[in-house]
Write an enzyme that holds these catalytic residues in place. Structure first.
Site, short mmCIF file in Angstrom:
data_model
loop_
_atom_site.label_atom_id
_atom_site.label_comp_id
_atom_site.label_asym_id
_atom_site.label_seq_id
_atom_site.Cartn_x
_atom_site.Cartn_y
_atom_site.Cartn_z
CB CYS A 1 -3.81 5.85 11.35
SG CYS A 1 -4.64 4.53 10.46
CE LYS B 1 -1.68 1.52 4.08
NZ LYS B 1 -1.47 2.92 4.50
CG ASN B 2 2.26 2.61 3.56
OD1 ASN B 2 1.11 2.98 3.30
ND2 ASN B 2 2.64 2.24 4.75
CG ASP C 1 3.27 0.95 9.60
OD1 ASP C 1 3.39 1.21 8.39
OD2 ASP C 1 3.10 1.83 10.47
NE ARG D 1 1.00 10.04 10.78
CZ ARG D 1 0.37 9.04 10.17
NH1 ARG D 1 -0.80 8.66 10.60
NH2 ARG D 1 0.87 8.48 9.08
NE ARG E 1 -6.78 4.72 6.20
CZ ARG E 1 -6.22 5.81 6.67
NH1 ARG E 1 -6.60 6.29 7.85
NH2 ARG E 1 -5.26 6.44 6.02
CB ILE F 1 3.41 18.20 6.60
CG1 ILE F 1 2.67 19.48 7.01
CG2 ILE F 1 2.45 17.05 6.48
CD1 ILE F 1 1.75 20.01 5.94
#
Ligand code: EPZ
Length: 469
Positions: A156, A61-62, A344, A161, A436, A163
């Site tokens: 999530c 996914k990532n 993760d 988070r 997700r 930036i």
């Protein structure tokens, strides 16, 4: 909003016009048609079976999120194979389509992209605020058009988070960056190569700066870069389009800007976190599971921990087999950037250690709020004490079944693993988080002998209980 799939279209060519836009996968149509139903969905689980068998691991996914964003940097067609059919991917594809990218999903795992007719540089699609990877469109659009406006990312809730490193990189390349009305607005007359030092190892910032630098004039050096396999995958994809990126996978990445990028066909690497999740599912249920279509090297930190915990692990080509015949042993683990133990996988190893013999310590060094599953696990009889970014885990003999709620993507998957060990019936709410990042999670677990089903009503739940008895 019609929302009704047109008759006759194949499952993956469903041409459903929603708000004047097309959506593709049947999964996505289900989302649009029945959001309330999706929110109602639970996992019903009857635990106690060891997982046994083989499971195919899907695309990462990532990695796919970064590669799909990079694909809009050329005006020629790109074909991306082995993408996972998960919500984060489908939301990013919708956001790309909302700015005029032509996306054609030839099947569940393959998409063709034509970004020659992008009509707007403002990505504020409501969906996009729910996934973090929206911000890769910033680097891609800034690199290609020298302007981009993207909604502040969601993602999530596992801690702050930030930036700031993304913005630092874009500014170093010559862009002005401001945040207005919930949008990050980046703009540049020219982008020129720069020497950028990332104060913190950041996967997102590394990928985003790499994207913008690919079409900047001159050389960019990214110091203290993230080395994750998905960073390497995005760099390899960029190079397959004619970019000049060297050193991905080390902590110094050198990008020599080029004038244009051309089309490419590219397969996404296997998902190391999906693989790791099934490896720990084998461990926690005392099973025997082979994960197939993996790159064993990407799984080394997890393999090492499973061996410490008393499992047998065999690697062969593109498969890894995990056998756990006895109770797991305790160990200590600290999450680190790759090639360290991945954050993760922190909930999955912690849940496994909660049943191990002895005391374990799990330290989360990447995010500051990634132990939310501990309160849920306590309902099953676990004995875990969280102090700051450390969990002190006293192993218990067994979990009792319970009704739980998934706090986020990876914690949700970890709670599924816990319920698979508990005798009796458990349920997990808010499984949309799990969707997700895991494709057909319950289907793959069923193929390994798990008694788990997705239910969306009490009637379905009662039917499941009658079925499994
Ligand atoms: C990516 O998130 C992944 N998401 C995450 O996976 C993963 O947990 C994380 O990398 C770490 O491996 C995607 O790839 C879409 P970071 P990202 O930037 O890029 C700090 C999953 O379950 N930081 O490497 O957001 C940040 O606060 C998800 O699939 C800054 O300080 O992670 C964190 O403490 C969850 N400033 C640390 O760096 C910034 O500008 C690592 O974050 C950016 C990050």
């Amino acid at each position: 909003m019609s929302g009704e799939p047109l008759q006759g279209a194949s499952e993956y060519e469903i041409d459903v016009s929603v708000r004047g836009r097309e959506v593709w996968s049947a999964w996505e149509v289900r989302q649009l048609q029945g959001n309330d139903e999706v929110d109602m969905e639970q996992y019903a689980i009857k635990g106690g079976n060891p997982l046994v068998g083989e499971v195919e691991i899907g695309g990462a996914k990532n990695a796919a999120l970064g590669v799909l964003a990079a694909a809009i940097m050329t005006d020629e067609m790109t074909v991306i194979d082995n993408i996972p059919d998960v919500r984060d991917i489908n939301v990013l594809l919708q956001a790309m389509e909302s700015i005029g990218v032509i996306v054609y999903r030839t099947d569940r795992h393959t998409v063709r992209i034509n970004a020659s007719m992008i009509s707007g540089l403002v990505v504020e699609d409501d969906y996009i605020k729910k996934i973090r990877a929206s911000y890769y469109l910033l680097g891609a659009l800034l690199g290609k058009y020298k302007h981009a406006e993207v909604a502040l990312p969601g993602g999530c809730n596992i801690g702050s988070r930030k930036i700031d490193l993304h913005i630092k990189g874009f500014k170093a390349l010559g862009a002005s960056v401001k945040i207005e009305h919930g949008l990050i607005i980046a703009d540049a007359q020219h982008l020129r190569g720069a020497h950028i030092y990332l104060d913190t190892v950041s996967v997102g910032a590394t990928i985003n700066i790499m994207l913008a630098a690919a079409l900047a004039e001159g050389k960019t050096v990214i110091e203290n870069a993230a080395k994750e396999p998905h960073v390497v995958d995005v760099a390899n994809f960029l190079n397959s389009m004619g970019a000049n990126v060297k050193g991905a996978g080390t902590d110094v990445i050198r990008v020599s800007g080029v004038r244009k990028l051309h089309g490419s066909e590219y397969p996404i690497i296997p998902d190391q976190i999906e693989a790791g999740t099934f490896m720990f599912a084998a461990a926690i249920t005392k099973g025997d599971v082979t994960v197939k279509n993996v790159i064993p090297k990407h799984l080394e930190s997890m393999t090492a921990k499973l061996i410490e915990m008393g499992c047998q692990v065999e690697e062969s080509g593109d498969a890894v087999r995990v056998v756990a015949s006895k109770r797991l042993e305790s160990t200590h683990v600290k999450t680190l950037a790759y090639p360290g133990f991945p954050t993760d996988m922190q909930p999955q190893i912690a849940v496994s250690l909660a049943l191990a013999r002895g005391t374990s310590i799990v330290t989360e060094s990447i995010f500051d709020n990634r132990f939310k599953y501990v309160d849920e696990l306590a309902k099953m009889g676990s004995n875990i004490k969280v102090e700051g970014n450390t969990a002190i885990i006293e192993g218990v003999d067994k979990f009792t079944s319970a009704n739980l709620t998934a706090p986020d993507l990876r914690a949700g998957a970890a709670l599924v693993l816990a319920c698979l060990t508990a005798e009796g019936f458990s349920t997990i709410d808010d499984i949309k988080y799990i969707g997700r990042g895991y494709e057909d999670f319950e289907v793959k677990l069923q193929s390994l002998g798990a008694q788990i089903e997705k239910v969306s009503s009490d009637k379905d739940l009662q039917k499941f209980k009658l079925k499994v008895g």
